[in-house]
Motif scaffolding. Structure first.
Motif, PDB file in Angstrom:
ATOM      1  N   SER A 182       0.807  -1.215   0.000  1.00  0.00           N
ATOM      2  CA  SER A 182       0.000   0.000   0.000  1.00  0.00           C
ATOM      3  C   SER A 182       0.842   1.268   0.000  1.00  0.00           C
ATOM      4  N   SER A 185      -2.065  -1.706  -9.487  1.00  0.00           N
ATOM      5  CA  SER A 185      -2.688  -0.774  -8.550  1.00  0.00           C
ATOM      6  C   SER A 185      -3.296   0.354  -9.371  1.00  0.00           C
ATOM      7  N   ASN A 187      -6.506   7.528  -7.198  1.00  0.00           N
ATOM      8  CA  ASN A 187      -7.096   7.086  -5.934  1.00  0.00           C
ATOM      9  C   ASN A 187      -8.618   7.073  -5.962  1.00  0.00           C
ATOM     10  N   TRP A 188      -9.226   8.028  -6.617  1.00  0.00           N
ATOM     11  CA  TRP A 188     -10.685   8.134  -6.654  1.00  0.00           C
ATOM     12  C   TRP A 188     -11.187   7.897  -8.074  1.00  0.00           C
ATOM     13  N   LYS A 206       2.320   2.341  -2.518  1.00  0.00           N
ATOM     14  CA  LYS A 206       1.934   2.972  -3.776  1.00  0.00           C
ATOM     15  C   LYS A 206       0.444   3.331  -3.754  1.00  0.00           C
ATOM     16  N   ASN A 207      -0.381   2.390  -3.331  1.00  0.00           N
ATOM     17  CA  ASN A 207      -1.825   2.589  -3.295  1.00  0.00           C
ATOM     18  C   ASN A 207      -2.414   1.471  -2.452  1.00  0.00           C
ATOM     19  N   LYS A 208      -3.300   1.799  -1.530  1.00  0.00           N
ATOM     20  CA  LYS A 208      -3.871   0.774  -0.648  1.00  0.00           C
ATOM     21  C   LYS A 208      -4.677  -0.276  -1.417  1.00  0.00           C
ATOM     22  N   GLU A 209      -5.045   0.027  -2.647  1.00  0.00           N
ATOM     23  CA  GLU A 209      -5.807  -0.912  -3.465  1.00  0.00           C
ATOM     24  C   GLU A 209      -4.915  -1.785  -4.355  1.00  0.00           C
ATOM     25  N   ALA A 210      -3.611  -1.720  -4.132  1.00  0.00           N
ATOM     26  CA  ALA A 210      -2.660  -2.521  -4.914  1.00  0.00           C
ATOM     27  C   ALA A 210      -2.824  -4.004  -4.587  1.00  0.00           C
TER      28      ALA A 210
END
Length: 181
Positions: free
Chosen positions: A15, A67, A71-72, A17-21
């Motif tokens: 995460s 990822s 973010n949005w 890089k991005n928590k949704e990775a």
């Protein structure tokens, strides 16, 4: 018979890089899906299922990681008509809004597309979802039962969205007031 072990885990270092990775590793006897958070695990599982469906078999010695670049990612649902921002949120005005089956299908579509938010846009939505103790004239056209139904539907939507990593936001113009005020 051969069996495939499925390993699902969260690794917060993803995460960074991005928590949704997520990262997926297919090998001879296992599928290892690692996400940076619950959302990353969800997207990793969806991606693994898509790969298996496309290949019609379990890939061997195959890795993939991804990822979201943003973010949005989401949509704005405009609860308005004919260029007017302030329509009461009722089954008569917006029947689709009360269809839980349709919502379930739409939320599933959104998670498949990796969308993670919905904006509910209305000129002044609060008086349609929250019972006021003061300023009752702002809700004079809404029954208590309708406000309660809207409140319960909103809670249900938020709970269903949370299962799919989808958040809800209100967009409104605070210079407007209720259609009943």
């Amino acid at each position: 018979a051969n069996s495939t072990k499925i390993i699902i885990d969260i690794d917060t270092s993803l995460s960074d890089k991005n928590k949704e990775a997520y990262a997926i590793d297919f090998d001879e006897n296992s599928i290892n899906i690692v996400g940076g958070s619950n959302a990353g695990v969800l997207y990793g599982c969806k991606a693994a299922a898509a790969i298996i469906l496309k290949e019609q078999k379990l890939p061997k010695d195959f890795q993939v990681a991804d990822s979201p670049a943003m973010n949005w990612r989401g949509i704005s649902l405009q609860l308005m008509k004919l260029g007017e921002y302030n329509y009461a949120i009722t089954p008569e005005e917006f029947p689709f809004f009360y269809d839980k089956t349709l919502w379930g299908e739409f939320l599933d579509f959104m998670v498949d597309q990796r969308f993670n938010y919905i904006i509910l846009w209305n000129g002044h939505p609060f008086d349609y979802f929250v019972k006021f103790d003061k300023y009752k004239e702002a809700q004079s056209g809404m029954t208590d039962e309708q406000i309660q139904q809207n409140n319960e539907l909103l809670k249900w939507l938020i709970a269903e969205g949370k299962k799919r990593n989808i958040k809800f936001f209100f967009e409104f113009y605070n210079i407007h007031t209720s259609v009943y005020y």
